[in-house]
Scaffold this motif. Structure first.
Motif, short mmCIF file in Angstrom:
data_model
loop_
_atom_site.label_atom_id
_atom_site.label_comp_id
_atom_site.label_asym_id
_atom_site.label_seq_id
_atom_site.Cartn_x
_atom_site.Cartn_y
_atom_site.Cartn_z
N ARG A 47 55.32 37.77 44.71
CA ARG A 47 54.41 36.69 44.33
C ARG A 47 53.19 36.64 45.28
N ARG A 48 53.45 36.74 46.59
CA ARG A 48 52.34 36.71 47.56
C ARG A 48 51.41 37.91 47.36
N THR A 49 51.99 39.07 47.15
CA THR A 49 51.19 40.28 46.95
C THR A 49 50.40 40.20 45.66
N LEU A 50 51.03 39.68 44.60
CA LEU A 50 50.32 39.53 43.33
C LEU A 50 49.16 38.55 43.45
N GLN A 51 49.34 37.50 44.25
CA GLN A 51 48.25 36.53 44.44
C GLN A 51 47.05 37.22 45.10
N THR A 52 47.31 38.01 46.13
CA THR A 52 46.24 38.74 46.80
C THR A 52 45.60 39.76 45.86
N MET A 53 46.42 40.46 45.11
CA MET A 53 45.91 41.47 44.19
C MET A 53 45.08 40.83 43.07
N THR A 54 45.46 39.63 42.65
CA THR A 54 44.70 38.91 41.63
C THR A 54 43.33 38.51 42.18
N GLU A 55 43.31 38.03 43.43
CA GLU A 55 42.04 37.65 44.05
C GLU A 55 41.12 38.85 44.22
N LEU A 56 41.69 40.03 44.45
CA LEU A 56 40.89 41.24 44.61
C LEU A 56 40.52 41.87 43.27
N GLY A 57 41.10 41.37 42.19
CA GLY A 57 40.79 41.89 40.87
C GLY A 57 41.56 43.13 40.49
N GLN A 58 42.60 43.47 41.22
CA GLN A 58 43.40 44.64 40.89
C GLN A 58 44.34 44.37 39.73
N VAL A 59 44.78 43.13 39.61
CA VAL A 59 45.64 42.71 38.50
C VAL A 59 45.13 41.38 37.98
N TRP A 60 45.58 41.00 36.81
CA TRP A 60 45.26 39.69 36.25
C TRP A 60 46.49 39.18 35.54
N ARG A 61 46.52 37.87 35.31
CA ARG A 61 47.68 37.30 34.64
C ARG A 61 47.23 36.46 33.47
N ASN A 98 36.72 36.78 39.39
CA ASN A 98 37.23 36.55 40.75
C ASN A 98 36.26 37.03 41.82
N CYS A 99 35.66 38.19 41.61
CA CYS A 99 34.71 38.71 42.59
C CYS A 99 33.46 37.84 42.64
N ARG A 100 33.03 37.35 41.48
CA ARG A 100 31.86 36.45 41.45
C ARG A 100 32.14 35.17 42.20
N LYS A 101 33.33 34.60 42.00
CA LYS A 101 33.71 33.37 42.72
C LYS A 101 33.70 33.62 44.22
N ALA A 102 34.22 34.77 44.64
CA ALA A 102 34.26 35.09 46.07
C ALA A 102 32.85 35.24 46.64
N CYS A 103 31.94 35.84 45.87
CA CYS A 103 30.56 36.00 46.33
C CYS A 103 29.85 34.65 46.45
N ILE A 104 30.06 33.78 45.47
CA ILE A 104 29.45 32.45 45.53
C ILE A 104 29.99 31.67 46.71
N ALA A 105 31.30 31.76 46.95
CA ALA A 105 31.90 31.06 48.08
C ALA A 105 31.34 31.59 49.41
N GLU A 106 31.18 32.89 49.50
CA GLU A 106 30.63 33.48 50.73
C GLU A 106 29.17 33.08 50.92
N ALA A 107 28.40 33.05 49.84
CA ALA A 107 27.00 32.62 49.94
C ALA A 107 26.91 31.18 50.40
N ASN A 108 27.77 30.33 49.85
CA ASN A 108 27.77 28.92 50.25
C ASN A 108 28.23 28.75 51.70
#
Length: 140
Positions: A38-52, A112-122
């Motif tokens: 579950r923890r690994t899938l959460q990280t992989m989802t955030e990185l865009g390697q998998v989706w649910r 997910n990548c777009r959300k991460a970029c917006i968060a980093e910009a903010n």
């Protein structure tokens, strides 16, 4: 850390051949605990390697990536902007990548990548200094 990387590889390998699996089914198949999966899938989802999906079944976005050349082009452009620290431009490129594909896994990766970029910009926006007389900061 090598255990996490190994778990990621096992999950990707398993999902390539058995898409639509729940975390419990994946854990049973690869011989890891469901908590680690579950923890690994959460990280992989955030990185865009998998989706649910809405039923918490996981899918990989890797196999179809080679077919979607426009998405690959836009994602390389987005990664280039990210490497240059141009987070808003990267977010815009991820939005264009999202528009270039119909693959749900790749679309989820772009979101997910777009959300991460917006968060980093903010996060990198300078915070206003507090007013020394009033003890609070003024910003719009």
């Amino acid at each position: 850390m090598s255990n996490v990387i190994n778990t990621e590889s096992l999950i990707l390998s398993h999902l390539t051949n058995h898409e639509g699996q729940t975390p419990g089914e994946i854990a049973d198949a690869i011989g890891r605990t469901s908590g680690m999966v579950r923890r690994t899938l959460q990280t992989m989802t955030e990185l865009g390697q998998v989706w649910r999906d809405e039923y918490t079944r996981y899918f990989t976005s890797i196999p179809d990536a080679c077919k979607d050349l426009k998405f690959i082009e836009m994602s390389h452009k987005a990664y280039g902007y990210q490497d240059s620290g141009m987070w808003n431009c990267a977010a815009d490129a991820w939005l264009k990548a999202f528009d270039c594909t119909k693959n749900p896994g790749l679309r989820e990766k772009a979101i997910n990548c777009r959300k991460a970029c917006i968060a980093e910009a903010n996060r990198r926006i300078p915070k206003p200094e507090p007013d020394p007389l009033l003890g609070r900061s003024y910003s719009r």
